[in-house]
Scaffold this active site. Structure first.
Site, PDB file in Angstrom:
ATOM      1  N   HIS A 196      42.521  71.852 102.169  1.00  0.00           N
ATOM      2  CA  HIS A 196      42.310  73.180 102.900  1.00  0.00           C
ATOM      3  C   HIS A 196      41.231  73.229 103.820  1.00  0.00           C
ATOM      4  O   HIS A 196      39.473  73.275 102.883  1.00  0.00           O
ATOM      5  CB  HIS A 196      42.177  74.516 101.327  1.00  0.00           C
ATOM      6  N   HIS A 207      42.042  82.454  98.880  1.00  0.00           N
ATOM      7  CA  HIS A 207      40.761  82.142  99.501  1.00  0.00           C
ATOM      8  C   HIS A 207      40.929  81.757 100.165  1.00  0.00           C
ATOM      9  O   HIS A 207      41.715  81.348 101.276  1.00  0.00           O
ATOM     10  CB  HIS A 207      40.513  81.064  98.554  1.00  0.00           C
ATOM     11  N   HIS A 225      37.064  85.977  87.158  1.00  0.00           N
ATOM     12  CA  HIS A 225      36.430  84.367  87.951  1.00  0.00           C
ATOM     13  C   HIS A 225      35.456  84.001  87.386  1.00  0.00           C
ATOM     14  O   HIS A 225      34.456  84.802  89.073  1.00  0.00           O
ATOM     15  CB  HIS A 225      37.381  83.845  88.903  1.00  0.00           C
ATOM     16  N   TYR A 271      48.888  70.872  88.420  1.00  0.00           N
ATOM     17  CA  TYR A 271      47.975  72.130  88.450  1.00  0.00           C
ATOM     18  C   TYR A 271      48.603  73.193  88.704  1.00  0.00           C
ATOM     19  O   TYR A 271      49.530  73.379  88.295  1.00  0.00           O
ATOM     20  CB  TYR A 271      47.441  71.528  89.964  1.00  0.00           C
ATOM     21  N   GLU A 284      38.130  71.952 101.283  1.00  0.00           N
ATOM     22  CA  GLU A 284      38.350  71.570  99.935  1.00  0.00           C
ATOM     23  C   GLU A 284      39.713  70.177 100.349  1.00  0.00           C
ATOM     24  O   GLU A 284      40.228  71.037 100.609  1.00  0.00           O
ATOM     25  CB  GLU A 284      38.523  72.840  99.441  1.00  0.00           C
ATOM     26  N   HIS A 312      44.249  79.715 101.720  1.00  0.00           N
ATOM     27  CA  HIS A 312      44.956  78.658 100.887  1.00  0.00           C
ATOM     28  C   HIS A 312      45.466  79.546  99.232  1.00  0.00           C
ATOM     29  O   HIS A 312      44.802  80.596  99.411  1.00  0.00           O
ATOM     30  CB  HIS A 312      44.232  77.560 100.443  1.00  0.00           C
TER      31      HIS A 312
END
EC number: 1.13.11.5
Length: 445
Positions: free
Chosen positions: A365, A335, A292, A350, A341, A371
């Site tokens: 979060h 993460h 990513h 989503y 966030e 999360h």
């Protein structure tokens, strides 16, 4: 409604006149002894006079009456607007909200200002450092009321219902999947056409900018030419009984009366303006080999702090795109983050949480709170055949990310009655796949 016109570009030096009064802009100077059409000249400064030219923000407005023509401000009911970040004890848990409920017009008329609800935030308004996240829930137009914010800039994300926004610079039509920014001090009024809902990111003391592109180069992400600035439009309208100007100052609401519409600017020039942007114009950059790129690659706008590379707030989107990464777990990774966030969903589903995270809701979060994908998403993505695929078609999720540790308000945790008490359960089915006697991972079916 006739189609509205706009000026193209982000942060440009612009000039605009209402075509009903050609030549309304003074020639060769800002503040003549007598302005064309006997207008008043008024400067609106969005930065200190002595800021470097590259970040100096100001516009000159030529108006029928100056904005100082009003009765004294008086304190009014605050509703659910707050800047108190210690109403309730801190909560480090993963938080998710069901769609925030819009009041029914048949039961109670609620306009944009009355429908503001502060969800979370951090920092200090008086020192011009911080942010707040608000939800707006309304069902009627503002009529003879306008609003301006002395504390910061509003980045408005409509989720349900379009907004017809009157500003001192002209008019904008902002629909779901578009955003607008109304900067500090700018007066505006919003007409709505149905029960309407959306999100607001407010930043104190700084303005939103386009992120630096670094090795990406000169083009990509949100391109400057796709931002739209309203053109001059005025109304010379007396208001029997008085027009109400509402001001948010040091986190409190105040109101003053005046005899005329505030949208009496016949011409203007400068670089301090409201603007809008269609999220469909975002040029997505993504991994085309493996792994990513970090989600910062999806940043539309940033409000920088004094620390290089660290934002008071970023506005990030997760738009439709291709997923082609090879040998890669393609959904967002698990993460823990020094940033906070907040996520919202304009439409669709989503990718990391197909259920529970719904349009008009949200999640928070907080700093260092873990999360990531729910159990169902993990299992499916771990076994999926990695062919090129479309991701997030028909969906637009976004994130307000901040370097500050945000506190949730009493309305957010309790009064809204929208907090999903079972959010944590989406991770409970995660199970160990550890194979201590075999390094080779199990491949997809």
């Amino acid at each position: 409604m006739a189609e509205l016109k706009y000026i193209l570009g982000f942060g440009n030096e612009c000039a605009s006149e209402d075509p009903r009064c050609p030549g309304a802009l003074p020639e060769g100077q800002n503040n003549p002894q007598v302005c064309p059409y006997n207008l008043y000249a008024e400067q609106l400064s969005g930065s200190a006079f002595t800021c470097p030219r590259s970040i100096n923000k100001r516009s000159w407005l030529y108006r029928i009456l100056p904005s100082v023509s009003h009765k004294p401000f008086e304190s009014i009911d605050q509703g659910h607007v707050t800047h108190s970040w210690d109403e309730v004890d801190p909560d480090p848990n993963q938080l998710r909200w069901k769609p925030f409920e819009i009041p029914k017009a048949s039961q109670k008329k609620v306009d944009f200002v009355s429908g503001l609800h502060t969800l979370c935030g951090a920092g200090d308004i008086k020192s011009n450092n911080g942010l707040a996240i608000h939800i707006f829930l309304c069902n009627t137009s503002m009529g003879n009321r306008c609003f301006y914010n002395s504390d910061g800039d509003f980045l408005i994300v409509p989720q349900k219902g379009k907004l017809h926004i009157y500003t001192e610079f002209g008019r904008m039509l902002v629909q779901p999947n578009e955003i607008c920014v109304i900067q500090r001090g700018m007066r505006f009024s919003i007409d709505v056409f149905e029960e309407t809902r959306g999100y607001i990111l407010e930043v104190y003391g700084v303005h939103f900018e386009l992120p630096d592109l670094g090795p990406i180069g000169a083009n990509g992400l949100a391109n400057p030419r796709d931002f739209l600035i309203p053109v001059a439009w005025y109304e010379d309208r007396q208001v029997p009984g008085g027009y109400t100007v509402i001001n948010k100052y040091q986190g409190k609401l105040f109101a003053a009366k005046q005899d005329v519409s505030p949208f009496n600017v016949v011409a203007w020039h400068g670089n301090y303006t409201p603007y809008k942007y269609n999220l469909e114009n975002f040029m997505v950059i993504n991994s085309v080999a493996f792994d990513h790129a970090d989600p910062s690659i999806f940043t539309v706008l940033t409000a920088k702090s004094v620390r290089p590379g660290v934002a008071i707030a970023d506005f990030v989107i997760f738009p439709p795109r291709w997923g082609v990464a090879d040998k890669t777990f393609r959904p967002p990774y698990y993460h823990r983050n020094c940033m906070s966030e907040f996520m919202g969903l304009i439409k669709g589903h989503y990718e990391a949480k197909q259920g529970g995270f719904l349009p008009g809701g949200g999640s928070l979060h907080s700093s260092m709170t873990p999360h990531g994908p729910d159990a169902d998403c993990f299992e499916k993505a771990s076994k999926a055949k990695l062919a090129p695929e479309r991701i997030a078609d028909g969906t637009m999720a976004f994130m307000f990310e901040s370097s500050l540790s945000m506190a949730v308000t009493k309305w957010g945790l309790k009064t809204s009655n929208c907090l999903d008490e079972n959010y944590y359960k989406c991770w409970e089915p995660l199970k160990s796949h550890f194979t201590p006697n075999s390094r080779k991972p199990a491949g997809p079916n």
